[in-house]
Design a protein around this motif. Structure first.
Motif, PDB file in Angstrom:
ATOM      1  N   ARG A  58       0.856  -1.187   0.000  1.00  0.00           N
ATOM      2  CA  ARG A  58       0.000   0.000   0.000  1.00  0.00           C
ATOM      3  C   ARG A  58       0.892   1.237   0.000  1.00  0.00           C
ATOM      4  O   ARG A  58       2.056   1.147   0.383  1.00  0.00           O
ATOM      5  CB  ARG A  58      -0.851   0.038   1.282  1.00  0.00           C
ATOM      6  N   ALA A  59       0.332   2.358  -0.396  1.00  0.00           N
ATOM      7  CA  ALA A  59       1.089   3.609  -0.344  1.00  0.00           C
ATOM      8  C   ALA A  59       0.514   4.494   0.757  1.00  0.00           C
ATOM      9  O   ALA A  59      -0.699   4.586   0.901  1.00  0.00           O
ATOM     10  CB  ALA A  59       1.017   4.312  -1.683  1.00  0.00           C
ATOM     11  N   TYR A  60       1.417   5.094   1.525  1.00  0.00           N
ATOM     12  CA  TYR A  60       1.007   6.030   2.584  1.00  0.00           C
ATOM     13  C   TYR A  60       1.438   7.442   2.203  1.00  0.00           C
ATOM     14  O   TYR A  60       2.421   7.624   1.504  1.00  0.00           O
ATOM     15  CB  TYR A  60       1.684   5.667   3.922  1.00  0.00           C
ATOM     16  N   GLY A  61       0.732   8.401   2.736  1.00  0.00           N
ATOM     17  CA  GLY A  61       1.173   9.796   2.613  1.00  0.00           C
ATOM     18  C   GLY A  61       0.967  10.385   1.231  1.00  0.00           C
ATOM     19  O   GLY A  61       1.716  11.258   0.818  1.00  0.00           O
ATOM     20  N   GLY A  62      -0.019   9.933   0.527  1.00  0.00           N
ATOM     21  CA  GLY A  62      -0.280  10.459  -0.808  1.00  0.00           C
ATOM     22  C   GLY A  62      -0.958  11.823  -0.770  1.00  0.00           C
ATOM     23  O   GLY A  62      -1.136  12.421   0.295  1.00  0.00           O
ATOM     24  N   LEU A  63      -1.291  12.320  -1.930  1.00  0.00           N
ATOM     25  CA  LEU A  63      -1.921  13.639  -2.035  1.00  0.00           C
ATOM     26  C   LEU A  63      -3.231  13.668  -1.242  1.00  0.00           C
ATOM     27  O   LEU A  63      -4.069  12.789  -1.390  1.00  0.00           O
ATOM     28  CB  LEU A  63      -2.202  13.940  -3.512  1.00  0.00           C
ATOM     29  N   THR A  64      -3.349  14.662  -0.387  1.00  0.00           N
ATOM     30  CA  THR A  64      -4.550  14.787   0.442  1.00  0.00           C
ATOM     31  C   THR A  64      -5.210  16.115   0.095  1.00  0.00           C
ATOM     32  O   THR A  64      -4.678  17.181   0.418  1.00  0.00           O
ATOM     33  CB  THR A  64      -4.172  14.749   1.941  1.00  0.00           C
ATOM     34  N   ASN A  65      -6.310  16.059  -0.566  1.00  0.00           N
ATOM     35  CA  ASN A  65      -6.924  17.305  -1.052  1.00  0.00           C
ATOM     36  C   ASN A  65      -7.646  18.036   0.078  1.00  0.00           C
ATOM     37  O   ASN A  65      -7.826  17.490   1.175  1.00  0.00           O
ATOM     38  CB  ASN A  65      -7.821  17.010  -2.257  1.00  0.00           C
ATOM     39  N   PRO A  66      -8.040  19.269  -0.199  1.00  0.00           N
ATOM     40  CA  PRO A  66      -8.651  20.076   0.882  1.00  0.00           C
ATOM     41  C   PRO A  66      -9.889  19.441   1.516  1.00  0.00           C
ATOM     42  O   PRO A  66     -10.298  19.840   2.600  1.00  0.00           O
ATOM     43  CB  PRO A  66      -8.999  21.388   0.167  1.00  0.00           C
ATOM     44  N   ASP A  67     -10.459  18.474   0.879  1.00  0.00           N
ATOM     45  CA  ASP A  67     -11.608  17.800   1.477  1.00  0.00           C
ATOM     46  C   ASP A  67     -11.237  16.934   2.678  1.00  0.00           C
ATOM     47  O   ASP A  67     -12.103  16.561   3.465  1.00  0.00           O
ATOM     48  CB  ASP A  67     -12.297  16.886   0.440  1.00  0.00           C
ATOM     49  N   HIS A  68      -9.958  16.574   2.789  1.00  0.00           N
ATOM     50  CA  HIS A  68      -9.568  15.653   3.850  1.00  0.00           C
ATOM     51  C   HIS A  68      -8.488  16.155   4.802  1.00  0.00           C
ATOM     52  O   HIS A  68      -8.433  15.742   5.956  1.00  0.00           O
ATOM     53  CB  HIS A  68      -9.078  14.319   3.242  1.00  0.00           C
ATOM     54  N   TYR A  69      -7.603  17.045   4.301  1.00  0.00           N
ATOM     55  CA  TYR A  69      -6.427  17.412   5.077  1.00  0.00           C
ATOM     56  C   TYR A  69      -6.768  17.996   6.450  1.00  0.00           C
ATOM     57  O   TYR A  69      -6.191  17.631   7.469  1.00  0.00           O
ATOM     58  CB  TYR A  69      -5.589  18.422   4.285  1.00  0.00           C
ATOM     59  N   PHE A  70      -7.743  18.910   6.456  1.00  0.00           N
ATOM     60  CA  PHE A  70      -8.116  19.614   7.686  1.00  0.00           C
ATOM     61  C   PHE A  70      -8.487  18.603   8.784  1.00  0.00           C
ATOM     62  O   PHE A  70      -8.084  18.727   9.946  1.00  0.00           O
ATOM     63  CB  PHE A  70      -9.295  20.546   7.359  1.00  0.00           C
ATOM     64  N   GLU A  71      -9.231  17.576   8.409  1.00  0.00           N
ATOM     65  CA  GLU A  71      -9.669  16.572   9.398  1.00  0.00           C
ATOM     66  C   GLU A  71      -8.470  15.820   9.990  1.00  0.00           C
ATOM     67  O   GLU A  71      -8.460  15.499  11.174  1.00  0.00           O
ATOM     68  CB  GLU A  71     -10.648  15.572   8.756  1.00  0.00           C
ATOM     69  N   LEU A  72      -7.469  15.550   9.140  1.00  0.00           N
ATOM     70  CA  LEU A  72      -6.267  14.871   9.659  1.00  0.00           C
ATOM     71  C   LEU A  72      -5.584  15.738  10.719  1.00  0.00           C
ATOM     72  O   LEU A  72      -5.137  15.252  11.750  1.00  0.00           O
ATOM     73  CB  LEU A  72      -5.289  14.563   8.522  1.00  0.00           C
ATOM     74  N   ARG A  73      -5.533  17.036  10.457  1.00  0.00           N
ATOM     75  CA  ARG A  73      -4.900  17.963  11.416  1.00  0.00           C
ATOM     76  C   ARG A  73      -5.718  18.029  12.702  1.00  0.00           C
ATOM     77  O   ARG A  73      -5.171  18.045  13.807  1.00  0.00           O
ATOM     78  CB  ARG A  73      -4.763  19.372  10.797  1.00  0.00           C
ATOM     79  N   TYR A  74      -7.015  18.086  12.536  1.00  0.00           N
ATOM     80  CA  TYR A  74      -7.892  18.127  13.701  1.00  0.00           C
ATOM     81  C   TYR A  74      -7.668  16.892  14.576  1.00  0.00           C
ATOM     82  O   TYR A  74      -7.617  16.972  15.803  1.00  0.00           O
ATOM     83  CB  TYR A  74      -9.360  18.201  13.245  1.00  0.00           C
ATOM     84  N   LYS A  75      -7.501  15.738  13.929  1.00  0.00           N
ATOM     85  CA  LYS A  75      -7.310  14.498  14.684  1.00  0.00           C
ATOM     86  C   LYS A  75      -5.974  14.472  15.422  1.00  0.00           C
ATOM     87  O   LYS A  75      -5.864  13.885  16.503  1.00  0.00           O
ATOM     88  CB  LYS A  75      -7.426  13.293  13.750  1.00  0.00           C
ATOM     89  N   ILE A  76      -4.966  15.104  14.833  1.00  0.00           N
ATOM     90  CA  ILE A  76      -3.667  15.189  15.531  1.00  0.00           C
ATOM     91  C   ILE A  76      -3.835  16.030  16.802  1.00  0.00           C
ATOM     92  O   ILE A  76      -3.375  15.664  17.886  1.00  0.00           O
ATOM     93  CB  ILE A  76      -2.578  15.798  14.608  1.00  0.00           C
ATOM     94  N   GLN A  77      -4.519  17.155  16.643  1.00  0.00           N
ATOM     95  CA  GLN A  77      -4.748  18.014  17.817  1.00  0.00           C
ATOM     96  C   GLN A  77      -5.587  17.279  18.862  1.00  0.00           C
ATOM     97  O   GLN A  77      -5.312  17.359  20.060  1.00  0.00           O
ATOM     98  CB  GLN A  77      -5.437  19.319  17.384  1.00  0.00           C
TER      99      GLN A  77
END
Lengths: 191, 384
Positions: free
Chosen positions: B202-221
């Protein structure tokens, strides 16, 4: 709390001497803290190591400014380093000093030594005898420790020997013999 | 087993006991001894780990991230310029949610070239998303190393444990090194649910468009916020197993204190002596040790500090153009509280200049005496 400062040159084993002594003191139930002069050590350049020990945990984490005793692994350092800086009155100066030179000449040049207790041992001769390091740059640290525990009684000779067994990688028996010999040979100098 | 060891070797023993499986590192003073001893453990078979020699710290972190993503417990150690060179990969470890553990030995940044301690290297990485824990003694260093793996793997965030160059890294003192069986009971093997698998690529860390990136950041916080309770819980569990715990922060003689001093790293240790001395003289002073810096233990900091009349903060770091970084954090934590105490900010000991009990005492005395600080930032001991 007692504070001890070791003066040596890079390669003589001042840092290891301090660590062996710390381990021996710890084995006898003392709290200990030991560290080299913070920096970049170079072979032959003046170096220092420090040791604190106490009956309670040691929280103080700054340099040693007023040692109770000092140990000098190279007699020539007396000429270039102010070895007695901050030394408490009546503290021990243990000097590695050649038997065939007259210590009183050094005393004339350093009248301030009179404020302290002075002892000498020819640790260089002993280290060469037991082939510790090259003849031109012998490793005198184990010998000087034998002398130091004799004059201060901070810890037993046996405990230091146990420490040597733990820390010294090569020629363990020779190092132990050197320690014992210096223990016997050290002399207090009356000024 | 109690042994007299350096702070660097306390890290190495902790990593060995945690059964790290991949260690990738590049040497740098004053960290080198950490991985030197680990490489000996690997060579002699005392530690069953793959030791990867790399050409830079950037690669060291890249190797750790990949190892961690494939399900191996990964560790590295660095200092100063090494940490700075890792910067890009530090973000990556967080974004990929890989629980890498790293020891950073606090060393001042050059030029002027320095190997001595201050906190600018680790604090410059404040916002990358790593958990940061500042240690005070070699025992705490060892214990925090073991705790760090458990914390990281629970919250899927990387953990950086931090110790002062030389004052801990090269200073030997007694450390209680636990038995392997005890540590095994506390720290189970790393078990990553979804891991890289060559048989199921599998590939990790691929292109994350504006529809998804914000949620990833929110989850880190969100993970950071939740980590506070996890760190506390693991610390308490650690106490049950080993009899020692450290807290997110540690208040020392803060009850009824009029002035509270905030410190981190080894300055805390020396400050304890000063507080004891001043308490013996009847002075109402206390100490707050700031241990877990990220995530910020906001509530507990507020609970302890708001009762003081004045707070003084010692920073062995500087955010150029602003001031001391811990002071800035404390001010932000206290902001908005009714009648919050004034914060006196002191910068001291940059580039490893010694910090003595006298320095610390004068900082507390100044705070006690002066109605308001003469400057927003007071530089203690700078020679002009």
């Amino acid at each position: 709390m007692k504070e001890i400062r070791f003066h040596g040159r890079g390669g003589q084993g001042a840092v290891i001497a301090s660590e062996i002594l710390a381990t021996a003191l710890f084995a006898e139930g003392k709290y200990v803290q030991t560290f080299p002069e913070f920096g970049v050590e170079r072979r032959g350049a003046p170096v220092q190591a420090f040791l604190r020990f106490d009956t309670k945990p040691i929280l103080l984490r700054c340099k040693v400014y007023t040692p109770d005793d000092i140990v000098v692994l190279d007699p020539m350092l007396v000429r270039t380093v102010n070895i007695t800086q901050g030394l408490k009155p009546n503290g021990w100066i243990l000097l590695n000093y050649p038997d065939n030179l007259d210590i009183h000449k050094t005393l004339q040049l350093h009248p301030e030594f009179k404020n302290y207790r002075l002892a000498t041992v020819d640790a260089t001769k002993i280290a060469i005898k037991y082939r510790l390091g090259p003849k031109t740059a012998p490793i005198v640290n184990t010998a000087i420790l034998g002398a130091f525990v004799r004059i201060t009684n901070y810890v037993t000779l046996e405990q230091v020997i146990d420490g040597i067994k733990e820390y010294v990688p090569l020629k363990i028996d020779e190092n132990i013999e050197a320690t014992k010999e210096a223990y016997e040979m050290v002399r207090e100098i009356q000024s | 087993m109690k042994k007299v060891v350096t702070g660097n070797h306390a890290v190495s023993y902790g990593v060995k006991l945690a059964r790290a499986q991949v260690i990738a590192a590049y040497p740098i003073t004053p960290q080198t001894q950490v991985v030197e001893l680990l490489s000996e453990f690997c060579a002699s078979g005392k530690l069953n780990a793959k030791f990867i020699k790399v050409e830079s710290e950037h690669s060291a972190m890249a190797a750790c991230i990949a190892a961690s993503a494939s399900g191996a417990r990964a560790f590295t150690a660095t200092s100063a310029h090494g940490l700075a060179l890792m910067h890009e990969m530090l973000h990556w470890a967080v974004g990929a949610r890989t629980p890498v553990v790293m020891a950073n030995i606090n060393r001042a940044m050059g030029p002027g070239w320095s190997v001595w301690t201050d906190q600018n290297d680790s604090l410059a990485q404040r916002d990358v998303g790593w958990i940061q824990i500042y240690c005070e003694s070699n025992q705490e260093v060892l214990d925090t190393t073991i705790q760090a793996f458990k914390i990281a793997e629970r919250v899927l965030l990387p953990v950086m444990l931090i110790l002062d160059a030389f004052v801990l890294s090269h200073t030997s003192e007694p450390v209680d090194i636990p038995d392997q069986e005890q540590v095994d009971e506390f720290l189970p093997p790393y078990n990553l649910k979804t891991k890289l698998d060559v048989n199921n690529p599998r590939a990790y860390g691929g292109l994350t468009n504006p529809d998804h990136y914000f949620e990833l950041r929110y989850k880190i916080q969100k993970a950071h916020t939740e980590a506070l309770a996890v760190i506390k819980e693991i610390d308490e569990e650690y106490k049950k197993h080993f009899g020692r715990q450290y807290g997110l922060v540690e208040p020392y003689r803060c009850d009824d204190a009029k002035v509270i001093l905030v410190t981190s790293g080894t300055i805390t240790s020396t400050a304890r002596l000063v507080i004891d001395e001043m308490r013996d003289e009847g002075r109402k002073v206390g100490l707050l040790k700031y241990r877990v810096f990220r995530p910020t233990p906001r509530e507990i900091l507020r609970d302890i500090l708001y009762r003081a009349q004045k707070v003084c903060v010692i920073d062995r770091n500087i955010s150029f153009g602003h001031g001391g970084i811990f002071a800035q954090e404390i001010k932000s934590v206290l902001y908005g509280l009714p009648a919050s105490p004034p914060v006196y900010s002191f910068i001291i000991g940059l580039g490893g200049r010694d910090v003595t009990p006298k320095d610390i005492r004068e900082i507390i005395e100044y705070t006690y005496k002066e109605e308001t600080p003469a400057e927003p930032v007071i530089y203690r001991g700078v020679r002009l």
